[in-house]
Design an enzyme around this catalytic site. Sequence first.
Site, PDB file in Angstrom:
ATOM      1  CB  SER A 108      33.148  40.766  32.649  1.00  0.00           C
ATOM      2  OG  SER A 108      34.203  41.485  33.224  1.00  0.00           O
ATOM      3  CE  LYS A 182      37.217  40.976  34.867  1.00  0.00           C
ATOM      4  NZ  LYS A 182      36.313  42.084  34.520  1.00  0.00           N
ATOM      5  CE  LYS A 250      29.234  39.528  33.957  1.00  0.00           C
ATOM      6  NZ  LYS A 250      29.480  40.878  33.434  1.00  0.00           N
TER       7      LYS A 250
END
Length: 320
Positions: A108, A182, A250
């Site tokens: 990701s 994503k 994140k």
Amino acid sequence: METPYPNPISPSQTRVGWIGIGVMGAAMAGRLLSAGYSLTIYARTPSKAFPLTSRGAHFVDSPRGVAERSDVVFTMVGHPSDVRSVVLDEGGVLSGLKPGGVVVDTTSSHPGLAREIFAAARERVCWAVDSPVSGGDIGARDGKLAILAGGDGGVVEWLSPLFELMGKVTYMGGPGCGQSSKIANQIVVGANLLGLSEGLVFAEWAGLNVRQFMNAIRGGAAGSKVMELFGERMIEKDFKPGGFAEYMVKDLGMGVDVVEGGEDEKVAVLPGAALGKQLFSAMVANGKGTLGTQGLISVIDRSMAGTRSPLGTFCLEEEC
């Protein structure tokens, strides 16, 4: 004609490389081994390689070494900075990949970095696909991941024999579109984790049998894949990671903070994602960033500590 792409993929002809063999990467790479593919691997912690090398994988000491021995190289690392290091830096994948080779980043990561890698790969007459995955450790183990692919559509189609061993791939568009998908996925997952956490904590607060409550609602509108994957783990206080909480910080951060370049730079305004990032950041601040994302329930549980009902059901023992 370039080689290896577009020559057909098969276990007898296609050499596969894998960089990053943590919880997710090891399970995904293991499925390729089980299908008969030759596998070359690299990890910063060599001891993690033993479960795969004991099954026939070949360990080398650098990302470049993986690329030199591979037609297709998968990466599954932690952060965009790690992706940049193993792919673009001196001694990285693109320094060793032969013309027609393909690098597939399943991390990701940032859409802008995916586009940068794609451009760098084309300069070397190679290809790059950004294909982050969703489904956690169980999906990786069972080959039921959702794979969100960006890049050249023909290359993504060519990779289908490999993707099918790991889950279901959907072509989302050009370079960076897999990563953008994503981020959007994580916004949905984060909201579901928060809703599930609060629902279970409230059920306990109200004196309900929490497991009975969850089983009662799972077939209705409140049911979700997040509930199927993480509900029982939350109840059992099983916070072993399929995906680290720090990675959710994140991912949500890339949604909240990402600025798309161009004449009209813009940043998304996402109040729910911003709240989710704040709550997962609280886990990290408390030293729990390497717990699974289902550990979010412990943050919600602690926030209820001042209410009239004693809780502590979902937090870790040292926190209760």
